[in-house]
Scaffold this motif. Structure first.
Motif, PDB file in Angstrom:
ATOM      1  N   ALA A  47      31.385  55.137  57.019  1.00  0.00           N
ATOM      2  CA  ALA A  47      30.951  56.541  56.866  1.00  0.00           C
ATOM      3  C   ALA A  47      29.574  57.390  56.021  1.00  0.00           C
ATOM      4  CB  ALA A  47      32.237  57.417  57.588  1.00  0.00           C
ATOM      5  N   ALA A  48      30.530  56.719  55.162  1.00  0.00           N
ATOM      6  CA  ALA A  48      29.973  56.877  53.628  1.00  0.00           C
ATOM      7  C   ALA A  48      28.473  56.615  53.625  1.00  0.00           C
ATOM      8  CB  ALA A  48      30.778  56.533  52.343  1.00  0.00           C
ATOM      9  N   ALA A  49      27.991  55.252  53.981  1.00  0.00           N
ATOM     10  CA  ALA A  49      27.294  54.407  53.584  1.00  0.00           C
ATOM     11  C   ALA A  49      26.875  54.527  54.238  1.00  0.00           C
ATOM     12  CB  ALA A  49      27.625  52.792  53.778  1.00  0.00           C
ATOM     13  N   GLY A  50      26.342  55.351  55.986  1.00  0.00           N
ATOM     14  CA  GLY A  50      26.321  56.140  56.668  1.00  0.00           C
ATOM     15  C   GLY A  50      25.469  57.537  56.696  1.00  0.00           C
ATOM     16  N   TYR A  51      26.259  58.821  55.935  1.00  0.00           N
ATOM     17  CA  TYR A  51      25.679  59.413  55.730  1.00  0.00           C
ATOM     18  C   TYR A  51      24.753  59.053  54.091  1.00  0.00           C
ATOM     19  CZ  TYR A  51      29.491  61.924  57.891  1.00  0.00           C
ATOM     20  OH  TYR A  51      30.262  62.404  59.265  1.00  0.00           O
ATOM     21  N   GLN A  52      25.065  58.382  53.003  1.00  0.00           N
ATOM     22  CA  GLN A  52      23.678  57.777  52.575  1.00  0.00           C
ATOM     23  C   GLN A  52      22.748  57.449  52.674  1.00  0.00           C
ATOM     24  OE1 GLN A  52      26.610  55.520  49.957  1.00  0.00           O
ATOM     25  NE2 GLN A  52      26.831  57.377  48.644  1.00  0.00           N
ATOM     26  N   GLN A  53      22.571  56.432  53.441  1.00  0.00           N
ATOM     27  CA  GLN A  53      21.461  56.022  54.643  1.00  0.00           C
ATOM     28  C   GLN A  53      20.329  57.443  55.208  1.00  0.00           C
ATOM     29  OE1 GLN A  53      22.470  53.239  57.043  1.00  0.00           O
ATOM     30  NE2 GLN A  53      21.997  51.628  56.218  1.00  0.00           N
ATOM     31  N   ALA A  54      21.497  58.519  55.967  1.00  0.00           N
ATOM     32  CA  ALA A  54      20.888  59.600  56.672  1.00  0.00           C
ATOM     33  C   ALA A  54      20.423  60.221  54.837  1.00  0.00           C
ATOM     34  CB  ALA A  54      22.656  60.264  57.106  1.00  0.00           C
ATOM     35  N   ALA A  55      20.856  60.724  54.228  1.00  0.00           N
ATOM     36  CA  ALA A  55      20.452  61.742  53.514  1.00  0.00           C
ATOM     37  C   ALA A  55      19.483  60.488  52.239  1.00  0.00           C
ATOM     38  CB  ALA A  55      22.076  61.272  51.894  1.00  0.00           C
ATOM     39  N   ALA A  56      19.274  60.053  52.481  1.00  0.00           N
ATOM     40  CA  ALA A  56      17.941  58.995  52.092  1.00  0.00           C
ATOM     41  C   ALA A  56      16.755  59.274  52.814  1.00  0.00           C
ATOM     42  CB  ALA A  56      18.382  57.905  51.890  1.00  0.00           C
ATOM     43  N   CYS A  57      16.763  59.300  53.976  1.00  0.00           N
ATOM     44  CA  CYS A  57      16.190  59.355  54.811  1.00  0.00           C
ATOM     45  C   CYS A  57      15.490  60.841  55.054  1.00  0.00           C
ATOM     46  CB  CYS A  57      16.708  58.987  56.575  1.00  0.00           C
ATOM     47  SG  CYS A  57      14.704  58.619  57.800  1.00  0.00           S
ATOM     48  N   LEU A  58      16.439  62.054  55.375  1.00  0.00           N
ATOM     49  CA  LEU A  58      15.711  63.016  54.913  1.00  0.00           C
ATOM     50  C   LEU A  58      15.349  63.553  53.410  1.00  0.00           C
ATOM     51  CD1 LEU A  58      19.565  65.427  55.790  1.00  0.00           C
ATOM     52  CD2 LEU A  58      16.674  65.133  56.927  1.00  0.00           C
TER      53      LEU A  58
END
Length: 102
Positions: A47-58
């Protein structure tokens, strides 16, 4: 050559592109949803990795969001929230004693 600086040149600011901004914001939302599901399943690391990817996209969406757009600040704020939540989840996996006052 004489007089030339060896410092890297700053990157130019990306050109505002509302259509690209919307696309990246949509992709970030989908990534965040997947991370949320992993989070709810107790898979904190994933989940942490997924949130980081979402943050990068944002962050990418914010970079091309026009300065005048009402959502620019919201993109930046949500980026910070996702980064903070990812950090929390990463710390959650470490053994720590938590002091709780009752």
């Amino acid at each position: 050559a004489a007089g030339e600086s060896s410092a890297p040149k700053p990157r130019p600011k990306p050109k505002a592109d509302l259509r690209q901004c919307a696309q990246w914001a949509k992709e970030a939302s989908e990534m965040e949803r997947a991370a949320w599901e992993m989070d709810n399943d107790g898979r904190s690391g994933e989940a942490a990795a997924g949130y980081q990817q979402a943050a990068a996209c944002l962050r990418a969406a914010e970079a091309v969001c026009p300065d005048w757009h009402r959502d620019k600040a919201a993109l930046a704020e949500h980026f910070e929230e996702l980064v903070a939540h990812a950090a929390y989840l990463q710390g959650k996996g470490e053994d720590r004693e938590v002091n709780v006052r009752k």
